[in-house]
Motif scaffolding. Structure first.
Motif: not given
Length: 155
Positions: A8-12, A16-17, A68-72, A75-76
């Motif tokens: 798994x790759x973790x996304x910060x 709460x989101x 997949x998470x860029x632009x959200x 996303x941190x």
């Protein structure tokens, strides 16, 4: 994926989101599959219940998580390294050891904050039968094991 090769790759994300970000990523995956422009094999998206600010994508490649998470808005950044399934399961599982006559506090509604004594433990269904303290009647209440926190163990 096989269990031994499952990484798994973790996304910060903003605390709460996590569920919102997971839903956005799932929608992006569905749209990519529908449009057939790009296709990423992400079998699962995991939001650990007791960990804030982290969403995990089941993929061996970090570029998939970035794309997949860029632009959200929430996303941190990406977490460094890959997380094996065994490590992720430690975050998800919460083992609760309870015995008959233990004194517990109920941590979920509708009896949140009440103290009770365990009368019976049903490990097959993961439930406990309780007698509530400070109530007018002694009617047993059956709740999931996850709904209680042990205050005083049986001696």
């Amino acid at each position: 994926m096989q269990e031994d090769k499952c990484t798994f790759i973790g996304v910060r994300v903003i605390a709460g989101q996590e569920y919102n970000v997971a839903a956005i990523i799932r929608t992006r995956l569905e749209l990519m599959e529908k449009d057939k422009r790009k296709y990423y094999n992400v079998p699962s998206i995991v939001v650990p219940p007791n960990v804030q600010g982290q969403v995990y994508l089941e993929t061996p490649h970090s570029y998939v998580a970035i794309d997949l998470s860029t632009g959200i808005k929430q996303y941190r950044g990406l977490m460094m390294g890959k997380v094996p399934l065994a490590e992720l399961m430690k975050m998800i599982k919460r083992e609760i050891k309870v015995q008959v006559n233990d004194v517990v506090e109920i941590i979920t509604e509708p009896f949140k904050g009440f103290k009770a004594k365990i009368v019976d433990v049903d490990e097959k269904n993961n439930t406990v039968k309780l007698l509530l303290f400070d109530t007018a009647t002694n009617i047993p209440v059956t709740l999931p094991i996850k709904s209680v926190r042990v205050i005083e163990e049986k001696k």
